[in-house]
Design a protein around this motif. Structure first.
Motif, PDB file in Angstrom:
ATOM      1  N   ALA B 249       0.834  -1.201   0.000  1.00  0.00           N
ATOM      2  CA  ALA B 249       0.000   0.000   0.000  1.00  0.00           C
ATOM      3  C   ALA B 249       0.868   1.250   0.000  1.00  0.00           C
ATOM      4  CB  ALA B 249      -0.921  -0.008   1.215  1.00  0.00           C
ATOM      5  N   ALA B 250       1.929   1.234   0.807  1.00  0.00           N
ATOM      6  CA  ALA B 250       2.814   2.394   0.882  1.00  0.00           C
ATOM      7  C   ALA B 250       3.463   2.660  -0.475  1.00  0.00           C
ATOM      8  CB  ALA B 250       3.890   2.157   1.948  1.00  0.00           C
ATOM      9  N   MET B 251       3.889   1.588  -1.145  1.00  0.00           N
ATOM     10  CA  MET B 251       4.547   1.769  -2.441  1.00  0.00           C
ATOM     11  C   MET B 251       3.577   2.311  -3.486  1.00  0.00           C
ATOM     12  SD  MET B 251       6.950  -1.590  -2.616  1.00  0.00           S
ATOM     13  CE  MET B 251       8.217  -1.868  -1.376  1.00  0.00           C
ATOM     14  N   THR B 252       2.377   1.799  -3.461  1.00  0.00           N
ATOM     15  CA  THR B 252       1.374   2.306  -4.394  1.00  0.00           C
ATOM     16  C   THR B 252       1.117   3.780  -4.114  1.00  0.00           C
ATOM     17  OG1 THR B 252       0.360   0.127  -4.290  1.00  0.00           O
ATOM     18  CG2 THR B 252      -0.913   1.872  -5.346  1.00  0.00           C
ATOM     19  N   ALA B 253       1.015   4.122  -2.833  1.00  0.00           N
ATOM     20  CA  ALA B 253       0.785   5.515  -2.462  1.00  0.00           C
ATOM     21  C   ALA B 253       1.936   6.393  -2.945  1.00  0.00           C
ATOM     22  CB  ALA B 253       0.620   5.631  -0.948  1.00  0.00           C
ATOM     23  N   ILE B 254       3.160   5.922  -2.743  1.00  0.00           N
ATOM     24  CA  ILE B 254       4.332   6.713  -3.159  1.00  0.00           C
ATOM     25  C   ILE B 254       4.297   6.979  -4.657  1.00  0.00           C
ATOM     26  CG2 ILE B 254       6.842   6.644  -3.469  1.00  0.00           C
ATOM     27  CD1 ILE B 254       7.119   5.385  -0.759  1.00  0.00           C
ATOM     28  N   SER B 255       4.022   5.931  -5.448  1.00  0.00           N
ATOM     29  CA  SER B 255       4.052   6.159  -6.897  1.00  0.00           C
ATOM     30  C   SER B 255       2.936   7.113  -7.311  1.00  0.00           C
ATOM     31  CB  SER B 255       3.984   4.837  -7.659  1.00  0.00           C
ATOM     32  OG  SER B 255       2.759   4.221  -7.454  1.00  0.00           O
ATOM     33  N   THR B 256       1.813   7.065  -6.600  1.00  0.00           N
ATOM     34  CA  THR B 256       0.733   8.008  -6.891  1.00  0.00           C
ATOM     35  C   THR B 256       1.181   9.444  -6.590  1.00  0.00           C
ATOM     36  OG1 THR B 256      -0.815   6.296  -6.201  1.00  0.00           O
ATOM     37  CG2 THR B 256      -1.713   8.509  -6.511  1.00  0.00           C
ATOM     38  N   LEU B 258       4.314  10.616  -6.452  1.00  0.00           N
ATOM     39  CA  LEU B 258       5.359  11.039  -7.394  1.00  0.00           C
ATOM     40  C   LEU B 258       4.741  11.446  -8.724  1.00  0.00           C
ATOM     41  CD1 LEU B 258       8.101   8.320  -6.714  1.00  0.00           C
ATOM     42  CD2 LEU B 258       8.015  10.668  -5.860  1.00  0.00           C
ATOM     43  N   ARG B 259       3.769  10.646  -9.157  1.00  0.00           N
ATOM     44  CA  ARG B 259       3.137  10.928 -10.446  1.00  0.00           C
ATOM     45  C   ARG B 259       2.432  12.286 -10.404  1.00  0.00           C
ATOM     46  NH1 ARG B 259       1.142   6.083 -11.027  1.00  0.00           N
ATOM     47  NH2 ARG B 259       3.015   5.372 -12.093  1.00  0.00           N
ATOM     48  N   ALA B 260       1.956  12.651  -9.212  1.00  0.00           N
ATOM     49  CA  ALA B 260       1.250  13.927  -9.075  1.00  0.00           C
ATOM     50  C   ALA B 260       2.232  15.078  -8.827  1.00  0.00           C
ATOM     51  CB  ALA B 260       0.248  13.844  -7.933  1.00  0.00           C
ATOM     52  N   GLY B 261       3.524  14.751  -8.848  1.00  0.00           N
ATOM     53  CA  GLY B 261       4.514  15.806  -8.667  1.00  0.00           C
ATOM     54  C   GLY B 261       4.807  16.123  -7.213  1.00  0.00           C
ATOM     55  N   VAL B 262       4.306  15.303  -6.314  1.00  0.00           N
ATOM     56  CA  VAL B 262       4.596  15.502  -4.896  1.00  0.00           C
ATOM     57  C   VAL B 262       5.849  14.705  -4.558  1.00  0.00           C
ATOM     58  CG1 VAL B 262       3.729  15.168  -2.551  1.00  0.00           C
ATOM     59  CG2 VAL B 262       2.144  15.768  -4.404  1.00  0.00           C
ATOM     60  N   ARG B 263       6.832  15.337  -3.915  1.00  0.00           N
ATOM     61  CA  ARG B 263       8.084  14.649  -3.647  1.00  0.00           C
ATOM     62  C   ARG B 263       8.040  13.867  -2.338  1.00  0.00           C
ATOM     63  NH1 ARG B 263      11.853  19.603  -3.537  1.00  0.00           N
ATOM     64  NH2 ARG B 263       9.996  20.244  -2.355  1.00  0.00           N
ATOM     65  N   PRO B 265      10.912  12.048   0.179  1.00  0.00           N
ATOM     66  CA  PRO B 265      10.280  12.494   1.417  1.00  0.00           C
ATOM     67  C   PRO B 265      10.150  14.019   1.559  1.00  0.00           C
ATOM     68  CG  PRO B 265      12.595  12.108   1.794  1.00  0.00           C
ATOM     69  CD  PRO B 265      12.353  11.850   0.330  1.00  0.00           C
ATOM     70  N   GLU B 266      10.594  14.819   0.584  1.00  0.00           N
ATOM     71  CA  GLU B 266      10.656  16.265   0.790  1.00  0.00           C
ATOM     72  C   GLU B 266       9.291  16.868   1.157  1.00  0.00           C
ATOM     73  OE1 GLU B 266      11.970  14.613  -1.596  1.00  0.00           O
ATOM     74  OE2 GLU B 266      14.097  15.112  -1.790  1.00  0.00           O
ATOM     75  N   ASP B 267       8.233  16.477   0.409  1.00  0.00           N
ATOM     76  CA  ASP B 267       6.913  17.060   0.663  1.00  0.00           C
ATOM     77  C   ASP B 267       6.072  16.202   1.612  1.00  0.00           C
ATOM     78  OD1 ASP B 267       7.655  19.013  -1.186  1.00  0.00           O
ATOM     79  OD2 ASP B 267       6.871  17.837  -2.864  1.00  0.00           O
ATOM     80  N   VAL B 268       6.186  14.898   1.429  1.00  0.00           N
ATOM     81  CA  VAL B 268       5.426  13.976   2.290  1.00  0.00           C
ATOM     82  C   VAL B 268       6.351  12.854   2.757  1.00  0.00           C
ATOM     83  CG1 VAL B 268       3.514  12.329   2.390  1.00  0.00           C
ATOM     84  CG2 VAL B 268       3.238  14.444   1.089  1.00  0.00           C
ATOM     85  N   LEU B 269       6.348  12.616   4.069  1.00  0.00           N
ATOM     86  CA  LEU B 269       7.106  11.489   4.630  1.00  0.00           C
ATOM     87  C   LEU B 269       6.221  10.253   4.581  1.00  0.00           C
ATOM     88  CD1 LEU B 269       8.382  13.330   7.837  1.00  0.00           C
ATOM     89  CD2 LEU B 269       9.780  12.715   5.845  1.00  0.00           C
ATOM     90  N   VAL B 270       6.801   9.102   4.203  1.00  0.00           N
ATOM     91  CA  VAL B 270       5.975   7.894   4.093  1.00  0.00           C
ATOM     92  C   VAL B 270       6.594   6.726   4.855  1.00  0.00           C
ATOM     93  CG1 VAL B 270       4.941   6.216   2.519  1.00  0.00           C
ATOM     94  CG2 VAL B 270       5.127   8.614   1.821  1.00  0.00           C
ATOM     95  N   ALA B 271       5.748   6.010   5.596  1.00  0.00           N
ATOM     96  CA  ALA B 271       6.175   4.782   6.271  1.00  0.00           C
ATOM     97  C   ALA B 271       5.184   3.669   5.966  1.00  0.00           C
ATOM     98  CB  ALA B 271       6.273   5.008   7.778  1.00  0.00           C
ATOM     99  N   GLY B 272       5.693   2.451   5.911  1.00  0.00           N
ATOM    100  CA  GLY B 272       4.843   1.287   5.641  1.00  0.00           C
ATOM    101  C   GLY B 272       4.895   0.282   6.780  1.00  0.00           C
ATOM    102  N   TYR B 273       4.459  -0.947   6.496  1.00  0.00           N
ATOM    103  CA  TYR B 273       4.467  -2.023   7.499  1.00  0.00           C
ATOM    104  C   TYR B 273       4.714  -3.343   6.783  1.00  0.00           C
ATOM    105  CZ  TYR B 273       3.258  -3.646  12.241  1.00  0.00           C
ATOM    106  OH  TYR B 273       3.309  -4.134  13.526  1.00  0.00           O
TER     107      TYR B 273
END
Lengths: 331, 331
Positions: B249-256, B258-263, B265-273
């Motif tokens: 889920a985290a990886m899918t979220a990240i690619s979404t 990035l595709r939207a131009g959101v960086r 970890p610069e703009d959003v920090l992401v953690a998974g499980y």
DNA sequence: TTGAAAGCGCTAACAC
DNA sequence: GTGTTAGCGCTTTCAA
């Protein structure tokens, strides 16, 4: 079972017939027996049935593991394939016995059959030992194999057309203008060798020469892929395309490139093989040769069932097509 | 077996004893019998043995499938777990019977045991029906479950400390300065609910408030994740962190993102499980709560074996730790 | 339509 | 240390 017989006031053989839906049972008697059976929460004992009937209604799915590049198996591709097989087997009322064996000892795959635990074997990949599989087939083990169709093969296989797939992917990169395309894949495995054949064909058909130093016959361990990609960058091989013989390898290569500041697809075009679920959802999404996993599972099971029914083993070449995504999208 | 007996000039029972390494056999006789057995390529029939001995030396691994979000199972996490279980079982000389069932009908997991096909069951997840599992346990089915330890649970579980894991991940994001952290995960599943509890705890302990609109209790289907992340972007929720209850889920979220131009970890920090293999090799690599898969397989098998040996079921909480990588690395 | 009985391959209690 | 024998739970042939 004898309990039920006693309670229903009939013989065990009648119970057996009722439970198996034999045509020579009185409707009324059967209804009574079924009722008692459900009331007692009865289920037929598999061992007894198997011992008597000589079959287990179970299929062995054998996954060879390379002790060196262990994680071959953690590839989502295998799980998808396993899922496809599981569904096809369930549909036919068969159970699935899964075992892992060493890639160098494929012959032990026959064990589950010899002991009567399973009625046949689905083997995931032929690896380096097609000869051992020929021996198994010759011994009469019902066997079907996921992988490439090879000459002199006495067993049935199900797989995509690896040569065509390799040619489609490489041709696509060439047609987009790439001229120095790297190849990643351990060519000791027949499937990867054929994909490389396709890579060569694509060049040949366009009258282009191949730089052999761009072919990296490496096992798919993340570290190895990283190192090789990094080496190709520092050695200034000037590659502008990359065809990895599996999606997981392609994704690892992409992240290595991105980390090194190389853009995909702007600087290097990348294609993979498999079309695993994540291929569509990573960034950039991955151009790849699709292997239809559900269909594969279905074909493997169908093929094995035909053999169990006494028919000859028939190999299947699955539809092999290229799925184009962002990793080769030139703006 | 009787063939061997005849050829060795002994009784079948002697053969049986020799083959099973009974202590009351003459060394010489046994050697002769073993020799003949290997010469004949003999293997003991599993059905006969099982029928007589009352056990199958096979364990059922049951994977519940959600017909809606099918691909739960294609998660590499499950394959890694399956691999861990397979290894632990092989080590103990047990076979593994894998079956898939509907998440809403967990009770059919008992079938493989009732029919005597397996000696016990390892269930991958308790899903929405811990009650049904309690019933199974009460019926005396040897059972162990991958997942969270819950109150009033009559069966043993093996899993990480989901609350702690959620708290570690969320706390890490908060400590790096994130103040509006989104949560992704279907809270109808106990494990995900606990991870969300941890998410809440992390905020509470720092005296911070949570915006409930940032909690997205969604099933993990790639499309759903994409849509939710895109919605949060267009709705200008202004989130600066994201904790997804699984790596995929985290990886899918990240690619979404990035595709939207959101960086990241610069703009959003992401953690998974989970800490699945690819987590270390994607770009950016993923900060995540590690679930030790090999250890998990080992614990599940150990726990089940203890039950088969007559001991009481004991639940295990696995080491739960945060692995920090690029997706939360502030430069 | 049902019953009786044999036997699938193996193990274990008992006898020697 | 080895042989004899019963029987695990089921299906199936044969007889009724």
């Amino acid at each position: 079972m004898s309990d039920i017989a006693r309670m229903a006031g009939v013989n065990v053989s009648t119970v057996s017939r009722a439970l198996n839906g034999s045509s020579l049972t009185n409707e009324e008697t059967r209804a009574r027996i079924l009722e008692i059976a459900t009331a007692l929460n009865y289920t037929v004992n598999a061992a007894g049935k198997s011992l008597r009937s000589g079959q287990s209604r179970t299929i062995g799915v054998v996954i060879p593991i390379d002790p060196i590049s262990q994680d071959h198996i953690s590839d989502p591709f295998f799980l998808a394939l396993l899922g496809g097989i599981a569904d096809a087997l369930t549909e036919r009322g068969y159970d699935m016995l899964v075992s892992r064996i060493d890639v160098e000892e494929l012959e032990v795959a026959a064990n589950v059959c010899d002991t009567g635990r399973t009625d046949g074997v689905i083997l995931i990949g032929q690896w380096r030992h097609p000869d051992k599989l020929n021996q198994m087939a010759a011994r009469g083990i019902p066997l079907i194999v996921w992988g490439a169709k090879l000459p002199h093969q006495k067993y049935a296989t199900v797989g995509t057309d690896n040569t065509l797939g390799g040619e489609l992917a490489t041709g696509h990169l060439l047609d987009l203008g790439a001229r120095r395309i790297a190849f990643l894949g351990d060519m000791e495995l027949p499937e990867f060798r054929l994909r490389h054949d396709g890579y060569m064909n694509a060049h040949a058909k366009r009258g282009l020469l191949v730089d052999p130093s761009l072919t990296r016959p490496i096992p798919f361990v993340a570290e190895t892929i990283q190192k090789n990609v990094e080496a190709m960058l520092t050695q200034k091989t000037g590659f502008d395309g990359l065809f990895a013989a599996s999606d997981v390898a392609a994704m690892t290569a992409i992240s290595t490139l991105l980390r090194a500041g190389v853009r995909v697809p702007e600087d290097v075009l990348v294609a993979g093989y498999d079309d695993i679920g994540p291929a569509a959802y990573t960034h950039p999404s991955l151009t790849t040769v699709r292997q239809p996993m559900r269909e594969a599972g279905q074909c493997l099971v169908d093929g094995l069932m035909e053999q169990l029914g006494g028919e000859a083993a028939k190999s299947v070449l699955l539809t092999t097509e290229l799925v184009i995504r962002e990793s080769t999208r030139r703006i």
